[in-house]
Design a protein around this motif. Structure first.
Motif, PDB file in Angstrom:
ATOM      1  N   PHE A  96      66.985   5.230  62.643  1.00 60.05           N
ATOM      2  CA  PHE A  96      65.961   4.211  62.890  1.00 60.05           C
ATOM      3  C   PHE A  96      65.760   4.013  64.393  1.00 60.05           C
ATOM      4  N   ALA A  97      66.863   4.052  65.142  1.00 60.64           N
ATOM      5  CA  ALA A  97      66.778   3.832  66.588  1.00 60.64           C
ATOM      6  C   ALA A  97      65.945   4.926  67.244  1.00 60.64           C
ATOM      7  N   ALA A 130      71.492   3.912  61.209  1.00 60.36           N
ATOM      8  CA  ALA A 130      71.011   3.036  62.285  1.00 60.36           C
ATOM      9  C   ALA A 130      70.496   3.876  63.451  1.00 60.36           C
ATOM     10  N   SER A 131      71.210   4.981  63.741  1.00 53.64           N
ATOM     11  CA  SER A 131      70.770   5.863  64.825  1.00 53.64           C
ATOM     12  C   SER A 131      69.425   6.509  64.492  1.00 53.64           C
ATOM     13  N   THR A 136      74.745   3.029  57.096  1.00 51.39           N
ATOM     14  CA  THR A 136      75.690   3.741  57.957  1.00 51.39           C
ATOM     15  C   THR A 136      75.225   3.673  59.406  1.00 51.39           C
ATOM     16  N   ARG A 137      76.132   3.977  60.330  1.00 58.28           N
ATOM     17  CA  ARG A 137      75.756   4.024  61.748  1.00 58.28           C
ATOM     18  C   ARG A 137      74.811   5.189  62.013  1.00 58.28           C
TER      19      ARG A 137
END
Lengths: 324, 506
Positions: free
Chosen positions: A192-193, A189-190, A185-186
């Motif tokens: 991990f970011a 990803a956020s 999912t986004r």
């Protein structure tokens, strides 16, 4: 096809579990049965669920010390409400999950808004949750609602007469959900970011505040779910239960190959981290002569080995930083 | 014009970072933005990318007034930026970095296969065949830089700002980057190129704009600009102006000096090319050059802040080890770094504690300097260097910049080093204190200590140095001695395109 280096820690985790299981099997052939596997899943269900939430938190570079206390609070909350009110357990569960998610979200908000270290905020959360559990009761409260008893006895009989219990299934579902959320999912990803670098994440368009709140809300949700599973598993609520489980969960996450500083790891690795820790315990039960303290000693050694492994891998795979 | 900026102004407490700056960028041009530290380059870029809000002036993109409030908004408008420190995530894959925020999804979940395919498509025109499913951190800085450019172009596609993109690349990597920038220009992007490397600016840019002290000095076609002119614009120095400085006592005893320390072939790849330097007793050596020319790097290698890749150091007794600050201190070196606030002082500690800090560190914490001795040292240097403080127990953070600098100086003098490196010793201090620091440098060397001064103030170097080494593009390119030391000569040496030495060392 060469193996992508980012998979090394995960492969190491799975490798250790498989080798460990092989050693156990050589010594006690009876350990390779669906019964043992079923028990492994059931006994570690609450730990596995809470570790999934912890994985997401650690991937973001944070930490959540409140989860052990939240599990204890959940047990007491369920036991007391079922004893004193006529609410159906499903309603109680729903209330609880809303409460623990909101509790996590509030901690996430504090961490972001006050720019406080997660360590401190969740430490305060730990005391708050434990204190709230004591406020409800100071003694162990038995749960004997017929619906709970039904849940306790719900299982699917695997080939070989092993029991895959409802709570074991719940744990596996939680892992699947965690895998999808973290890696597909986004929001993931956020996460991990932020774990890779908050400043950079902001430059790339991540809403840091919203993501941080969601991360800790997710951890709170998982802690609540874990509390439900623990209440079903033990059939009681006790405010002194699950002391130090947050640290066991962190250990499982790290043994599962997730970088403690955030930004790298796999949720499925955490499952193997939990199972590896369960495996050691099972071995000690089979052996019969070893003290249960050996579990902790072996976990300590494994943790150390993984921290060293991650250091080594970082050195091997990080390119060019040496000259920057 | 693709982008027009009209009388842009921005102030911070105490400074006017930009005053009425005009700037134009055409589609299909590479426009160099030049200026020394504090000239206003980064403020201009930050206003453009929405990191700062401007105080006054207007910005137009393709004729429309724009007013970005965040990097994301600037990106949507079409302005993308790539910084020297790559602003991507090394812990995520190349594909994740390239598609971050616009991941292809199926049934609400990120489609990893589509993501990789999309990433390969974005990278295709750049001609780098890399595995997009590997971590970005597994690739060298140049590749990360290109991935960052690819992402910025993909997201923005009108204006591309490259802020010091070549600072950590080697020659071949710079070639690769330039060919990509050239292609993007030909496709009609407007590119703003910020760099300290003049050779690169001359090679790549169609036009350049020079900023100094927050004002636009000039915009000119690169082809019609000569190097000397450009550098005097940047440094604000008119060459006609003849400067005569009394070389003072330091110049007179030049013949009687004996060599003290010889650095030979000292260097480190990516930092500074190997150089030779012989330091003589009681002399002041200056390091001049533009920002990023390798001045601080030279000092860092000498003091062991970064270990040298090559070279030997000798004195009369033989080899000198200075691979770490500890060894350098043991060898009698001292180093007062540029960032006084961050690296030089412990703001909460008292003047006395700051003065004895390095001395105590050398003795080891087991053998504490007796309190009476500490007080004697503090009193001695407060008097000697004329440090203006009510008493030795005052926190150093409460002193003025000039007095803080004197305390830092006192700390190293207390060590009695033979070779002291001062990086920008007069930055951020007022004029009076400035002169005093320079006077102190003279006094110290009269006692036999040698000093290496790094400074952007050419006047200061001319006033205080016996010898000035000029650096350019991370090389020691010229050495000026005695009478030849003048601001004019320094500027010429910085500007000279060839690396020939102006004066061979004696």
């Amino acid at each position: 096809m060469t193996i992508n280096p980012r998979l090394y820690p995960l492969l190491a985790t799975i490798g250790i579990f498989v080798v460990g299981y092989a050693i156990c099997y050589l010594q006690f052939p009876a350990m390779l049965s669906t019964r043992v596997i079923g028990n492994l899943l059931t006994d570690n269900a609450y730990l596995g669920i809470v570790a999934v939430g912890m994985t997401v938190v650690i991937l973001s570079g944070g930490i959540d010390l409140s989860v052990g206390a939240v599990i204890a609070f959940s047990g007491v909350f369920i036991a007391v409400l079922l004893r004193d009110t006529g609410l159906h357990p499903i309603v109680v569960f729903a209330l609880l999950l809303v409460l623990t998610s909101a509790f996590g979200a509030a901690m996430g908000w504090l961490i972001h808004a006050l720019a406080m270290p997660a360590f401190i905020v969740t430490l305060a959360g730990m005391f708050l949750a434990r204190g709230a559990a004591y406020m409800l009761t100071i003694e162990s409260v038995a749960i004997n609602h017929p619906f709970i008893v039904t849940l306790q006895n719900a299982y699917w009989l695997m080939p070989g007469r092993g029991r895959l219990t409802l709570i074991g299934i719940l744990m596996l579902l939680a892992v699947v959900a965690g895998v999808l959320i973290a890696h597909r999912t986004r929001f993931g990803a956020s996460v991990f970011a932020i774990g890779g670098g908050e400043q950079t994440a902001r430059l790339m368009g991540v809403d840091i505040g919203r993501t941080t709140i969601l991360i800790y809300a997710f951890s709170g949700l998982m802690a609540g779910l874990s509390g439900i599973v623990f209440a079903i598993y033990t059939g009681s609520g006790y405010p002194l239960a699950t002391v130090g489980v947050e640290l066991t969960a962190i250990a499982a996450v790290v043994i599962g190959g997730t970088l403690l500083t955030g930004g790298a790891g796999y949720v499925v690795g955490t499952l193997f981290g939990v199972l590896t820790m369960g495996l050691i315990q099972t071995y000690i039960v089979f052996d019969g002569t070893l003290s249960s303290w050996w579990t902790r000693i072996v976990i300590g050694l494994l943790l150390l080995a993984f921290i060293l492994l991650q250091r080594g891998l970082l050195k091997l795979t990080a390119f060019g930083d040496a000259r920057a | 014009m693709l982008l027009s900026i009209r009388s842009l102004s921005k102030s911070f407490p105490g400074t006017k970072a930009l005053q009425g700056v005009d700037f134009d960028l055409a589609a299909g041009e590479v426009h160099g933005l030049l200026g020394e530290n504090g000239a206003g380059k980064s403020t201009l870029i930050k206003c453009l990318t929405g990191a700062y809000r401007r105080d006054g002036g207007e910005m137009f993109l393709q004729g429309h007034s724009i007013n970005p409030t965040s990097t994301a908004e600037a990106q949507t408008l079409g302005i993308g930026t790539v910084y020297q420190e790559v602003n991507l995530l090394p812990n995520m894959t190349v594909a994740q970095n390239l598609t971050f925020g616009s991941e292809p999804r199926r049934f609400g979940l990120v489609d990893a296969r589509m993501q990789s395919r999309k990433a390969r498509e974005i990278l295709a025109p750049y001609g780098i065949g890399i595995d997009v499913d590997r971590d970005l951190g597994a690739y060298p800085v140049a590749i990360r830089q290109i991935v960052a450019i690819a992402r910025a172009v993909e997201l923005s596609g009108k204006v591309l700002i490259l802020d010091e993109p070549t600072a950590s690349l080697d020659a071949a990597e710079v070639r690769l980057l330039f060919s990509i920038v050239g292609r993007l220009r030909d496709e009609g992007l407007g590119i703003i190129f910020v760099s300290h490397f003049l050779n690169q600016v001359f090679e790549l840019c169609d036009r350049v704009t020079v900023l100094r002290n927050g004002r636009k000095i000039v915009t000119a076609e690169t082809a019609q600009l000569d190097r000397l002119r450009l550098i005097s614009h940047m440094l604000g120095r008119e060459l006609e102006e003849a400067e005569r400085h009394d070389r003072g006592a330091s110049g007179q005893n030049a013949e009687r000096r004996e060599p003290m320390i010889r650095f030979e072939g000292l260097g480190r790849a990516g930092m500074i090319e190997p150089f030779d330097l012989s330091v003589e007793r009681g002399e002041v050596i200056g390091l001049a050059g533009l920002l990023g020319s390798g001045r601080t790097e030279t000092a860092q290698l000498m003091f062991g802040v970064r270990s040298a890749g090559s070279g030997t150091t000798e004195d009369a007794q033989g080899r000198v080890a200075h691979g770490s600050p500890r060894e350098a201190i043991a060898a009698g070196f001292g180093f007062a770094p540029e960032e006084r606030k961050a690296d030089g002082i412990a703001a909460e500690l008292s003047v006395r504690e700051n003065i004895i800090l390095a001395l105590q560190a050398r003795r080891g914490w087991m053998s504490r300097i007796p309190r009476a001795e500490q007080e004697r040292l503090a009193a001695h240097y407060i008097e000697k260097l004329d440090i203006r403080t009510s008493d030795a127990e005052k926190a150093i953070g409460d002193l003025s910049g000039g007095n803080q600098q004197k305390v830092v100086l006192a700390r190293w003098l207390a060590m009695n080093p033979r070779f002291l490196i001062l990086d920008e010793p007069t930055r951020g201090i007022d004029v009076g204190a400035h002169a005093e620091i320079l006077r102190l440098i003279h006094e110290i060397t009269a006692e036999g200590m040698s000093i290496l001064v790094i400074s952007s103030e050419l006047d200061e170097l001319v006033a205080v140095c016996d010898r000035v080494i000029v650096l350019r593009d991370r090389r020691h390119v010229a050495e000026l001695v005695g009478e030849d030391v003048s601001t004019d000569a320094i500027v010429r040496a910085i500007a000279k395109p060839d690396a020939a030495k102006v004066v061979e060392p004696a």
